[in-house]
Design a protein around this motif. Structure first.
Motif, PDB file in Angstrom:
ATOM      1  N   VAL A   2      12.034  -1.384  -4.189  1.00  0.00           N
ATOM      2  CA  VAL A   2      11.553  -2.342  -3.185  1.00  0.00           C
ATOM      3  C   VAL A   2      10.523  -3.283  -3.813  1.00  0.00           C
ATOM      4  CG1 VAL A   2      10.439  -2.631  -0.943  1.00  0.00           C
ATOM      5  CG2 VAL A   2      12.000  -0.713  -1.307  1.00  0.00           C
ATOM      6  N   VAL A   3       9.614  -2.731  -4.612  1.00  0.00           N
ATOM      7  CA  VAL A   3       8.626  -3.584  -5.293  1.00  0.00           C
ATOM      8  C   VAL A   3       9.333  -4.598  -6.191  1.00  0.00           C
ATOM      9  CG1 VAL A   3       6.719  -3.623  -6.952  1.00  0.00           C
ATOM     10  CG2 VAL A   3       6.805  -1.840  -5.199  1.00  0.00           C
ATOM     11  N   SER A   4      10.385  -4.162  -6.874  1.00  0.00           N
ATOM     12  CA  SER A   4      11.089  -5.074  -7.787  1.00  0.00           C
ATOM     13  C   SER A   4      11.728  -6.244  -7.051  1.00  0.00           C
ATOM     14  CB  SER A   4      12.156  -4.309  -8.582  1.00  0.00           C
ATOM     15  OG  SER A   4      13.265  -3.961  -7.763  1.00  0.00           O
ATOM     16  N   VAL A   5      12.111  -6.027  -5.779  1.00  0.00           N
ATOM     17  CA  VAL A   5      12.674  -7.110  -4.975  1.00  0.00           C
ATOM     18  C   VAL A   5      11.581  -8.066  -4.517  1.00  0.00           C
ATOM     19  CG1 VAL A   5      13.823  -7.612  -2.776  1.00  0.00           C
ATOM     20  CG2 VAL A   5      14.665  -5.774  -4.190  1.00  0.00           C
ATOM     21  N   LEU A   6      10.398  -7.534  -4.245  1.00  0.00           N
ATOM     22  CA  LEU A   6       9.307  -8.340  -3.703  1.00  0.00           C
ATOM     23  C   LEU A   6       8.518  -9.106  -4.754  1.00  0.00           C
ATOM     24  CD1 LEU A   6       7.845  -5.686  -1.219  1.00  0.00           C
ATOM     25  CD2 LEU A   6       9.236  -7.668  -0.616  1.00  0.00           C
ATOM     26  N   ILE A   7       8.508  -8.621  -5.996  1.00  0.00           N
ATOM     27  CA  ILE A   7       7.538  -9.050  -6.992  1.00  0.00           C
ATOM     28  C   ILE A   7       7.684 -10.514  -7.407  1.00  0.00           C
ATOM     29  CG2 ILE A   7       8.810  -8.466  -9.111  1.00  0.00           C
ATOM     30  CD1 ILE A   7       5.138  -7.552  -8.327  1.00  0.00           C
ATOM     31  N   SER A   8       8.791 -11.154  -7.035  1.00  0.00           N
ATOM     32  CA  SER A   8       8.950 -12.576  -7.352  1.00  0.00           C
ATOM     33  C   SER A   8       7.990 -13.446  -6.540  1.00  0.00           C
ATOM     34  CB  SER A   8      10.389 -13.023  -7.088  1.00  0.00           C
ATOM     35  OG  SER A   8      10.746 -12.804  -5.729  1.00  0.00           O
ATOM     36  N   LEU A   9       7.458 -12.913  -5.448  1.00  0.00           N
ATOM     37  CA  LEU A   9       6.497 -13.668  -4.632  1.00  0.00           C
ATOM     38  C   LEU A   9       5.098 -13.584  -5.228  1.00  0.00           C
ATOM     39  CD1 LEU A   9       7.111 -12.748  -0.864  1.00  0.00           C
ATOM     40  CD2 LEU A   9       7.730 -14.855  -2.036  1.00  0.00           C
ATOM     41  N   THR A  10       4.406 -14.720  -5.257  1.00  0.00           N
ATOM     42  CA  THR A  10       3.017 -14.738  -5.731  1.00  0.00           C
ATOM     43  C   THR A  10       2.169 -13.774  -4.909  1.00  0.00           C
ATOM     44  OG1 THR A  10       3.234 -17.049  -6.411  1.00  0.00           O
ATOM     45  CG2 THR A  10       0.998 -16.216  -6.099  1.00  0.00           C
ATOM     46  N   GLU A  11       2.384 -13.783  -3.575  1.00  0.00           N
ATOM     47  CA  GLU A  11       1.597 -12.904  -2.696  1.00  0.00           C
ATOM     48  C   GLU A  11       1.872 -11.433  -2.993  1.00  0.00           C
ATOM     49  OE1 GLU A  11       3.722 -15.389  -1.946  1.00  0.00           O
ATOM     50  OE2 GLU A  11       3.467 -16.004   0.150  1.00  0.00           O
ATOM     51  N   ALA A  12       3.084 -11.131  -3.373  1.00  0.00           N
ATOM     52  CA  ALA A  12       3.431  -9.741  -3.684  1.00  0.00           C
ATOM     53  C   ALA A  12       2.767  -9.296  -4.976  1.00  0.00           C
ATOM     54  CB  ALA A  12       4.946  -9.593  -3.792  1.00  0.00           C
ATOM     55  N   LYS A  42       0.835  -1.215   0.000  1.00  0.00           N
ATOM     56  CA  LYS A  42       0.000   0.000   0.000  1.00  0.00           C
ATOM     57  C   LYS A  42       0.867   1.262   0.000  1.00  0.00           C
ATOM     58  CE  LYS A  42      -3.883   2.191   2.448  1.00  0.00           C
ATOM     59  NZ  LYS A  42      -3.250   3.489   2.759  1.00  0.00           N
ATOM     60  N   PRO A  43       1.775   1.446   0.977  1.00  0.00           N
ATOM     61  CA  PRO A  43       2.602   2.662   0.928  1.00  0.00           C
ATOM     62  C   PRO A  43       3.559   2.700  -0.259  1.00  0.00           C
ATOM     63  CG  PRO A  43       3.322   1.216   2.714  1.00  0.00           C
ATOM     64  CD  PRO A  43       2.018   0.683   2.218  1.00  0.00           C
ATOM     65  N   LEU A  44       3.995   1.539  -0.732  1.00  0.00           N
ATOM     66  CA  LEU A  44       4.887   1.529  -1.894  1.00  0.00           C
ATOM     67  C   LEU A  44       4.172   2.029  -3.139  1.00  0.00           C
ATOM     68  CD1 LEU A  44       6.853  -1.829  -1.430  1.00  0.00           C
ATOM     69  CD2 LEU A  44       7.741   0.495  -1.131  1.00  0.00           C
ATOM     70  N   VAL A  45       2.961   1.531  -3.365  1.00  0.00           N
ATOM     71  CA  VAL A  45       2.196   1.955  -4.544  1.00  0.00           C
ATOM     72  C   VAL A  45       1.837   3.436  -4.429  1.00  0.00           C
ATOM     73  CG1 VAL A  45       0.013   1.682  -5.794  1.00  0.00           C
ATOM     74  CG2 VAL A  45       1.312  -0.347  -5.104  1.00  0.00           C
ATOM     75  N   GLU A  46       1.460   3.866  -3.226  1.00  0.00           N
ATOM     76  CA  GLU A  46       1.125   5.287  -3.032  1.00  0.00           C
ATOM     77  C   GLU A  46       2.333   6.179  -3.327  1.00  0.00           C
ATOM     78  OE1 GLU A  46      -0.324   5.430   0.957  1.00  0.00           O
ATOM     79  OE2 GLU A  46      -2.347   4.752   0.411  1.00  0.00           O
ATOM     80  N   SER A  47       3.518   5.753  -2.890  1.00  0.00           N
ATOM     81  CA  SER A  47       4.719   6.551  -3.142  1.00  0.00           C
ATOM     82  C   SER A  47       5.086   6.569  -4.619  1.00  0.00           C
ATOM     83  CB  SER A  47       5.900   5.997  -2.323  1.00  0.00           C
ATOM     84  OG  SER A  47       5.675   6.167  -0.940  1.00  0.00           O
ATOM     85  N   MET A  48       4.906   5.441  -5.308  1.00  0.00           N
ATOM     86  CA  MET A  48       5.193   5.393  -6.748  1.00  0.00           C
ATOM     87  C   MET A  48       4.238   6.280  -7.528  1.00  0.00           C
ATOM     88  SD  MET A  48       6.287   1.494  -7.755  1.00  0.00           S
ATOM     89  CE  MET A  48       4.666   0.795  -7.418  1.00  0.00           C
ATOM     90  N   ALA A  49       3.016   6.408  -7.022  1.00  0.00           N
ATOM     91  CA  ALA A  49       2.006   7.201  -7.730  1.00  0.00           C
ATOM     92  C   ALA A  49       2.214   8.698  -7.556  1.00  0.00           C
ATOM     93  CB  ALA A  49       0.612   6.823  -7.229  1.00  0.00           C
TER      94      ALA A  49
END
Length: 356
Positions: free
Chosen positions: A249-259, A229-236
């Protein structure tokens, strides 16, 4: 810019100094390289200069006295000692080893657990400055600093929280500490700092999360703590100066299905497509890499990305972006143009990955 300050004779810690020429630098330290809090609110600039001058001539004796003062029964004496050690560690790299070897680390860690929030802040900040020395990192972690730093990250004042995040970042540069930091409960308060902190707090939190989330179990903790939530808000928010850090940070997390599910749920697809369209070269490169990972194994996500109008800015990026951005944009375009059949699209994705 540096200026020389000429002073008359002074006596400090039993020593007399005359004609001091103290070089002061107005340049700030880099992010998470040392504390950036206010220095010595109860001490004059003259006494700070004298402290540095005294330390340069007789640092071992001074440091030993300050380390002894850390275990005083007086909170005021402890505060002054911690502040002075902090300044010595901030301004002279060789003092960091001297202070650690003098036995300061354990009593400073004890201060981090103090109920006095200012004493806690000074302890956190001194540990941060000592952690700038690579040789001190293992000793700081082995001396039990991680849990008190996490506690300060949860309940400290704003400066203690920010400097705790930076200190944990420094300690996380030793790989095995990443797991220990995550298991000590650091991820949720870092997410809270990212969401509710000031600009400096947000930057410190995102940098620490980027480091810690190279470990899978910390990625899971971050997603479960609601980091998307805060990551997407900051990117926007292009005015936040947080687009790059948040996207990394999103690029590090995005390999997870949950992410991937979380970034979609938080409205990340239109934000990422907008970055591809109007972001800087680096922002576009990160955004297209995230979208590519998002789309590789999901026909549903490909459809959503295509419906957001991603293909025209991707085509533009494939023609004018960086070499890596061009490659990823071309691969993603090929994916988005594949038939919406899962098996056919997956096969096409694998083929396009090989071709690039």
């Amino acid at each position: 810019m540096e200026t020389e300050v000429h002073q008359p004779n002074f006596t400090y810690l039993g020593r007399t100094f005359s004609g001091l020429n103290i070089t002061e630098s107005s340049s700030a330290f880099s992010d998470c390289n040392s504390d950036r809090s206010g220095e010595f609110p109860t001490a004059s600039s003259q006494s700070r200069r004298l402290l540095i001058a005294c330390a340069s001539e007789n640092s071992d004796e001074l440091i030993q006295q300050l380390v002894s003062d850390l275990e005083s029964n007086s909170i005021d004496v402890q505060k002054q000692a911690a502040m002075e050690l902090r300044l010595l560690a901030k301004n002279k790299s060789e003092n960091r080893l001297k202070i650690a070897r003098a036995g300061a680390i354990k009593p400073l860690i004890s201060l981090i657990s103090s109920t006095d929030l200012h004493l806690q802040e000074y302890g956190v900040t001194a540990i941060l400055n000592l952690s700038l020395c690579d040789e001190n990192k293992e000793l700081i972690a082995a001396s039990g600093a991680i849990k008190p730093l996490v506690r300060a990250l949860k309940i400290g004042n704003s400066t203690a929280k920010e400097n705790s995040a930076c200190a944990l970042l420094r300690l996380s540069q030793i790989e095995e500490n990443k797991i220990a930091i995550g298991r000590s409960g650091a991820i949720p308060p870092l997410v809270n700092l990212l969401e509710a902190g000031n600009f400096r707090g947000k930057k410190d939190a995102s940098t620490a999360l980027y480091s810690l989330c190279s470990v899978k179990e910390n990625k899971v903790r971050a997603v479960q703590a609601g980091v998307m939530k805060p990551l997407v808000e900051s990117m926007a928010d292009f005015s936040s100066n947080m687009v790059d850090k948040s996207a990394f940070v999103v690029s590090v997390l995005i390999s997870l299905t949950e992410a991937r599910a979380a970034v979609v749920e938080e409205g990340g697809i239109p934000v990422l497509v907008e970055i591809v369209e109007v972001g800087t070269h680096r922002q576009k490169e990160i955004a297209v890499a995230i979208l590519l990972q998002l789309c590789e194994d999901s026909v549903t996500y490909r459809t959503m990305v295509a419906r957001e109008g991603a293909i025209p800015p991707l085509v533009a990026l494939s023609q004018s972006g960086t070499s890596r951005a061009k490659q990823k944009a071309e691969t993603l375009i090929a994916l988005l143009r594949q038939p919406r059949s899962g098996n056919a699209a997956a096969a096409a994705a694998r083929a396009s990955d090989v071709s690039f």
